[in-house]
Design a protein around this motif. Structure first.
Motif, PDB file in Angstrom:
ATOM      1  N   PHE A 184       8.506 -34.475 103.719  1.00  0.00           N
ATOM      2  CA  PHE A 184       7.196 -34.704 104.333  1.00  0.00           C
ATOM      3  C   PHE A 184       6.149 -33.917 103.560  1.00  0.00           C
ATOM      4  O   PHE A 184       6.279 -32.701 103.373  1.00  0.00           O
ATOM      5  N   GLY A 185       5.119 -34.603 103.079  1.00  0.00           N
ATOM      6  CA  GLY A 185       4.025 -33.954 102.369  1.00  0.00           C
ATOM      7  C   GLY A 185       2.765 -33.927 103.213  1.00  0.00           C
ATOM      8  O   GLY A 185       2.587 -34.743 104.121  1.00  0.00           O
ATOM      9  N   TYR A 186       1.886 -32.997 102.896  1.00  0.00           N
ATOM     10  CA  TYR A 186       0.637 -32.836 103.667  1.00  0.00           C
ATOM     11  C   TYR A 186      -0.466 -32.386 102.723  1.00  0.00           C
ATOM     12  O   TYR A 186      -0.245 -31.616 101.786  1.00  0.00           O
ATOM     13  N   GLY A 187      -1.663 -32.866 102.983  1.00  0.00           N
ATOM     14  CA  GLY A 187      -2.844 -32.399 102.265  1.00  0.00           C
ATOM     15  C   GLY A 187      -4.081 -32.722 103.074  1.00  0.00           C
ATOM     16  O   GLY A 187      -4.022 -33.468 104.063  1.00  0.00           O
ATOM     17  N   HIS A 188      -5.200 -32.156 102.691  1.00  0.00           N
ATOM     18  CA  HIS A 188      -6.458 -32.489 103.368  1.00  0.00           C
ATOM     19  C   HIS A 188      -7.530 -32.814 102.340  1.00  0.00           C
ATOM     20  O   HIS A 188      -7.651 -32.141 101.315  1.00  0.00           O
ATOM     21  N   GLY A 189      -8.280 -33.862 102.642  1.00  0.00           N
ATOM     22  CA  GLY A 189      -9.326 -34.316 101.728  1.00  0.00           C
ATOM     23  C   GLY A 189     -10.699 -33.797 102.066  1.00  0.00           C
ATOM     24  O   GLY A 189     -11.655 -34.020 101.302  1.00  0.00           O
ATOM     25  N   LEU A 247       9.234 -29.947 104.902  1.00  0.00           N
ATOM     26  CA  LEU A 247       7.833 -30.093 104.523  1.00  0.00           C
ATOM     27  C   LEU A 247       7.655 -29.432 103.169  1.00  0.00           C
ATOM     28  O   LEU A 247       7.969 -28.251 102.998  1.00  0.00           O
ATOM     29  N   LEU A 248       7.173 -30.206 102.206  1.00  0.00           N
ATOM     30  CA  LEU A 248       6.849 -29.691 100.877  1.00  0.00           C
ATOM     31  C   LEU A 248       5.391 -30.027 100.626  1.00  0.00           C
ATOM     32  O   LEU A 248       5.024 -31.198 100.500  1.00  0.00           O
ATOM     33  N   THR A 266       9.526 -25.304 106.131  1.00  0.00           N
ATOM     34  CA  THR A 266       8.272 -25.477 105.395  1.00  0.00           C
ATOM     35  C   THR A 266       8.288 -24.648 104.118  1.00  0.00           C
ATOM     36  O   THR A 266       8.478 -23.439 104.151  1.00  0.00           O
ATOM     37  N   VAL A 267       8.108 -25.323 102.994  1.00  0.00           N
ATOM     38  CA  VAL A 267       7.989 -24.663 101.697  1.00  0.00           C
ATOM     39  C   VAL A 267       6.709 -25.150 101.043  1.00  0.00           C
ATOM     40  O   VAL A 267       6.519 -26.354 100.828  1.00  0.00           O
TER      41      VAL A 267
END
Length: 464
Positions: A88-93, A183-184, A416-417
């Motif tokens: 699972f990847g995550y980011g914010h724009g 989560l990476l 989470t890493v």
């Protein structure tokens, strides 16, 4: 169709300017989530930039919404098969305000430009540059191998800089959809610009106000001095009871009972270095007996962010009627966030400061998180990074700052890493935000190698 070929492809993509072109286009979008008039730009970043990038890699995309969130979320997934690890990847724009007038001459927050060997632009460090690296790294693997070799899920939000409203509730609502082994993600700074880093959580954060309202108005300091209380003096003494002159916290409930051995071992190899633009570390500040890395990554810190009494701009000969201070506690695992303010109330009352009112600011409260530095996933990720970079990565138990990581650990139940692609002196949240291109290039190679390894078998998930 080899790991080295995929990494070489990553280097070529960066060196030919394609990555810079993509990043420049994304930085040009003023996605300031603190400004309501930017709502259309926030949505466009997802529809015009993120969704096409994911769909080009064979991801299926969904726009998700929640009533608490002022902007939509984009969820993308590529499921290649059962039995494969799911990442699972995550980011914010969204970005912090541009602060255009405060940037150096010749620089603009909305234009990627190069000066003195650095790339400048709002969001290059937080977080457009970081998730752009991760997306391109996956694209490199797909171009070389024809498949990822693992199942990928990715969530992009547009409200992180305003406290991620709705993210917790969205994750609770879609827990089954977001289910994964790991989560990476990438956010925050490396330990140093030249040293790849991974961190396993983040310190918690609680902002609150201290207020003293003594009376309706000010009174002449000559006629009333020595007869009526001065809220500014009272507030100064109240703060002094909380923290020593050298920054040591004096409330027992605000500090951990001990520094875990695994945390000490991980931090023994970490040297805090803000670079040439960073401040010098004050050797005598904070908790005695701890190294700088232990003080910022393993302990708690109390800060006064602002303090006002009277009229600082035009002082007058009057005893001020009130005083106000915005305070913050950054805390690690082991501190119960629900007990922070009750402990402060008891402390102030014991020291005779019943007149001090404690007021929560209403901002998002981040909880402290970290996974075990000895977790197999941590060692596996570190090994992949070392193979690509030729460097031993720093392993931080948690970021010194705060992220909504507790949503991923507590709500989604994920390990989470985080692999950050910034550095401490990047001017994140300030004018002149920047990154060295050599850091970006190394990060692109590192992530390409990491995503390649995720699909090559032998991960902790595949090993059971």
């Amino acid at each position: 169709m080899t790991r080295s070929a995929a990494i070489a492809r990553a280097g070529e993509h960066f060196d030919c300017g394609e990555f810079r072109t993509t990043l420049a286009r994304r930085i040009a979008m003023p996605t300031e989530s603190q400004r309501p008039e930017r709502a259309d730009v926030l949505a466009a970043y997802l529809s015009d930039e993120m969704q096409p990038a994911f769909e080009a890699m064979g991801f299926k995309c969904r726009t998700l919404r929640h009533p608490l969130a002022k902007a939509p979320f984009l969820f993308a997934q590529r499921i290649e098969g059962t039995g494969l690890p799911t990442v699972f990847g995550y980011g914010h724009g969204d970005v912090i305000r541009g602060l255009e007038p405060e940037w150096r001459s010749g620089l603009s927050p909305w234009q990627l430009s190069e000066h003195d060997g650095r790339w400048y632009g709002r969001g290059i460090a937080d977080n457009k540059g970081q998730h752009s690296i991760n997306l391109q790294a996956m694209a490199n693997v797909l171009a070389e191998r024809g498949r990822l070799g693992f199942n990928a899920k990715y969530l992009i939000e547009m409200g992180e800089e305003t406290g991620s409203p709705g993210l917790r509730e969205l994750c609770a609502e879609h827990r089954a959809l977001f289910d994964a082994d790991l989560l990476l993600a990438s956010d925050g700074p490396r330990l140093r610009a030249d040293r790849p880093t991974l961190f396993l959580g983040s310190r918690g954060c609680l902002n609150f106000d201290l207020r003293i309202d003594a009376r309706a108005g000010g009174h002449h300091s000559g006629n009333w001095g020595g007869l009526i209380s001065n809220p500014g003096i009272q507030m100064a003494h109240a703060i002094a009871s909380i923290v020593s002159p050298t920054g040591q916290i004096r409330i027992a409930e605000w500090v951990p009972s001990e520094l875990p051995a695994a945390v000490r071992r991980a931090l023994a190899d970490c040297e805090v270095d803000g670079g040439v633009d960073g401040p010098a570390i004050d050797a005598g500040w904070g908790e005695p007996g701890l190294s700088p890395a232990e003080r910022v990554f393993g302990w708690c810190s109390f800060e006064v962010l602002a303090f006002k009494t009277g009229n600082p701009e035009t002082p007058v000969n009057a005893i001020p009627p009130r005083a106000w201070a915005r305070c913050q506690l950054r805390f690690v695992v082991g501190i119960n966030d629900s007990r922070i303010l009750p402990a402060l109330r008891r402390h102030l009352d014991r020291h005779g400061f019943q007149m001090v009112e404690i007021v929560e600011t209403g901002e998002e409260r981040f909880r402290a998180t970290r996974i075990d530095p000895d977790d197999p996933w941590v060692r596996w990720v570190a090994s992949s990074i070392a193979e690509t970079s030729g460097k031993t990565p720093a392993i931080l138990p948690n970021l010194g700052g705060s992220l909504p990581n507790d949503i991923f650990t507590d709500v989604l139940g994920l390990r989470t890493v985080w692999v950050p692609h910034s550095y401490p002196g990047c001017s994140q949240h300030a004018p002149n935000e920047h990154l060295p291109p050599e850091l970006l290039r190394e990060a692109l190679l590192v992530m390409t190698g990491l995503y390649w390894d995720l699909g090559a078998g032998g991960t902790p998930a595949a090993a059971g």
